[in-house]
Design a protein around this motif. Structure first.
Motif, PDB file in Angstrom:
ATOM      1  N   ALA A 165      -3.936   7.244   6.922  1.00 37.56           N
ATOM      2  CA  ALA A 165      -3.533   8.022   8.031  1.00 37.56           C
ATOM      3  C   ALA A 165      -3.574   9.466   7.889  1.00 37.56           C
ATOM      4  O   ALA A 165      -3.642   9.744   6.974  1.00 37.56           O
ATOM      5  N   HIS A 166      -3.746   9.890   9.118  1.00 36.41           N
ATOM      6  CA  HIS A 166      -4.016  11.697   8.958  1.00 36.41           C
ATOM      7  C   HIS A 166      -3.484  12.059  10.124  1.00 36.41           C
ATOM      8  O   HIS A 166      -2.982  11.779  11.273  1.00 36.41           O
ATOM      9  N   PHE A 223      -1.005  -7.016   3.803  1.00 42.96           N
ATOM     10  CA  PHE A 223      -1.061  -5.700   3.281  1.00 42.96           C
ATOM     11  C   PHE A 223       0.196  -5.043   4.020  1.00 42.96           C
ATOM     12  O   PHE A 223       0.013  -4.939   5.350  1.00 42.96           O
ATOM     13  N   ASN A 224       1.234  -4.736   3.207  1.00 40.41           N
ATOM     14  CA  ASN A 224       2.373  -3.762   3.724  1.00 40.41           C
ATOM     15  C   ASN A 224       1.970  -2.489   3.603  1.00 40.41           C
ATOM     16  O   ASN A 224       1.518  -2.027   2.484  1.00 40.41           O
ATOM     17  N   PHE A 225       2.283  -1.547   4.545  1.00 44.16           N
ATOM     18  CA  PHE A 225       2.466  -0.220   4.472  1.00 44.16           C
ATOM     19  C   PHE A 225       3.184   0.480   5.521  1.00 44.16           C
ATOM     20  O   PHE A 225       4.010  -0.424   6.310  1.00 44.16           O
ATOM     21  N   THR A 226       3.559   1.884   5.107  1.00 43.95           N
ATOM     22  CA  THR A 226       4.530   2.550   5.955  1.00 43.95           C
ATOM     23  C   THR A 226       3.829   3.792   6.772  1.00 43.95           C
ATOM     24  O   THR A 226       2.928   4.474   6.017  1.00 43.95           O
ATOM     25  N   VAL A 227       4.109   4.058   7.490  1.00 37.95           N
ATOM     26  CA  VAL A 227       3.411   5.204   8.381  1.00 37.95           C
ATOM     27  C   VAL A 227       4.671   6.202   8.638  1.00 37.95           C
ATOM     28  O   VAL A 227       5.774   5.809   9.080  1.00 37.95           O
ATOM     29  N   LEU A 287       0.718  -1.177  -0.065  1.00 39.47           N
ATOM     30  CA  LEU A 287       0.064   0.016  -0.024  1.00 39.47           C
ATOM     31  C   LEU A 287       0.773   1.360  -0.065  1.00 39.47           C
ATOM     32  O   LEU A 287       0.238   2.149  -0.089  1.00 39.47           O
ATOM     33  N   GLY A 288       2.132   1.250   0.337  1.00 42.14           N
ATOM     34  CA  GLY A 288       3.125   2.223   0.017  1.00 42.14           C
ATOM     35  C   GLY A 288       3.051   3.151   1.495  1.00 42.14           C
ATOM     36  O   GLY A 288       2.648   2.543   2.574  1.00 42.14           O
ATOM     37  N   PRO A 317       6.183   5.958  13.598  1.00 40.10           N
ATOM     38  CA  PRO A 317       6.590   5.996  11.974  1.00 40.10           C
ATOM     39  C   PRO A 317       7.567   4.521  11.764  1.00 40.10           C
ATOM     40  O   PRO A 317       8.403   4.183  12.682  1.00 40.10           O
ATOM     41  N   GLY A 318       7.200   4.047  10.697  1.00 39.48           N
ATOM     42  CA  GLY A 318       8.138   2.880  10.485  1.00 39.48           C
ATOM     43  C   GLY A 318       7.200   1.982   9.316  1.00 39.48           C
ATOM     44  O   GLY A 318       6.240   2.438   8.904  1.00 39.48           O
TER      45      GLY A 318
END
Length: 173
Positions: A142-143, A51-55, A28-29, A118-119
């Motif tokens: 995310a917001h 589902f992979n994602f970065t915060v 998901l970026g 974050p990560g």
């Protein structure tokens, strides 16, 4: 007769293809305020998707929702059993989950903020589709709080302070 035979072959092939679902990984970026959504439908049998994602450090408040769907892509409480939402640190759902069974029964909305910094993270969603098939819909975003939210919080604190001060004056005087 030939039409019936061809129809039976197609049904049998569809049953074999839909009897299980291979592990799929979706990247998901970096999450941002734009809501990322997806609908994932399967034939009868179990499924498991990652589902992979970065915060990022700018958007640390993460919310997600998941709903079970019937084979017609409409929400259904009976089409999928054992829907499980697990959260992991790192891509590919490695090791032990940070939290399991995040989905309360009857509710698909969750706030992941308590678990995330974050990560890189991943979530694994699994379950079993019924005999007619089924699946799930996923939404994640995310917001960061909007200025209007901060102003409402500040206004609420001012009102509470005003009430507390007024009460002390009435008690003293």
């Amino acid at each position: 007769m030939k039409l019936l035979k061809n129809l039976l072959v197609v049904i049998a092939a569809a049953g074999m293809v839909g009897s299980g679902h291979a592990l799929a990984q979706v990247n998901l970026g970096t999450l941002d305020p734009t809501v990322t959504t997806g609908t994932y439908l399967f034939g009868a049998g179990s499924f498991m998707d990652v589902f992979n994602f970065t915060v990022s450090s700018a958007n640390q408040t993460v919310t997600s929702s998941t709903v079970t769907l019937g084979p017609d892509s409409m929400p259904s409480l009976t089409a999928v059993t054992g829907l499980k939402y697990e959260l992991f640190s790192g891509f590919g759902a490695p090791g032990m989950p940070l939290s399991t069974n995040l989905l309360p029964v009857g509710s698909g909305s969750l706030d992941l903020t308590a678990f995330l910094t974050p990560g890189d993270f991943s979530t694994r969603i699994s379950g079993t589709a019924g005999p007619l098939g089924g699946g799930f819909g996923l939404s994640i975003a995310a917001h960061s709080p909007e200025p209007a939210e901060w102003m409402m919080l500040l206004a609420g604190l001012v009102v509470v302070g005003f009430i507390a001060r007024r009460k002390t004056r009435l008690m003293a005087g």
